[in-house]
Design an enzyme around this catalytic site. Sequence first.
Site: not given
Ligand code: PEP
Length: 264
Positions: A14, A16, A106, A108, A176, A222, A244
Amino acid sequence: MAVTPARTPLIAGNWKMNLDHLQAIAFVQKLAWSLKDADHDFATVEVAVFPPFTDLRSVQTLVAADKLPLAYGAQDVSEHDSGAYTGEISGAFLSQLECQYVIIGHSERRTLHGESDEVVAAKVAAALKHNLVPVICVGESAEDLELHGQAAVPVAQLRTALAGLGSAADIVVAYEPVWAIGSGQAATPDQAEQVALQLRAVIADSLGQDVAAKTRILYGGSVKSGNIAGFMREPNVDGALVGGASLDITEFSSIIRYQKHVGL
Ligand code: PEP
């Protein structure tokens, strides 16, 4: 000895709101080369990227022209097909761009854009209507965790998202935990497994055992090359939704190739 998983694992990136369409072309090209150099078997571990809307046409053109074995999708979709919905993107448009997937719900979107469970459910239905596989994101906040434990909120979110769907629905679920997203503090593999198990039970309840058995449940929050192996050893975790770390080609390739570097 390698264990054959029950479902084809999916590693999904993802992006973003990162990488414009020119950067997307360079990134996808490099990612494909890096995986080709490493002899990655895409039939064994599927790979998908989720660029911003404005990149999708470029990614489509590149994937088609170079016959890249990468899947791609959008990060959101409108619950509506067309009309006076300024700024929204129809599932019909995403289908035209040959997206296979779309991320829905998601955290966000839920927290920054106020998407309710009902809106998420309407978007899931819209995705399926347009032959897109929804990657339905669910997860509890740190506050939910303290108040209700780990599984209660994601279970309730998924129940609403699946209400009214037929038993032929082709979906992916991403667990998540909100507290794990972008925090550097991932859930433990056992925590992910326990919630995935309960989410699979919700799918069985809502859509039947056959759909539950074939639906991939991803863990997200993460994920890195250093912790992916632990998650992939769990029987109910079928891949990862990576934020990320999906923007770093070496790191993302290493996550995708978890079987090689950890000897699974
Ligand atoms: C995400 O935004 O779906 C995500 C899992 O981010 P990160 O891997 O950066 O924690």
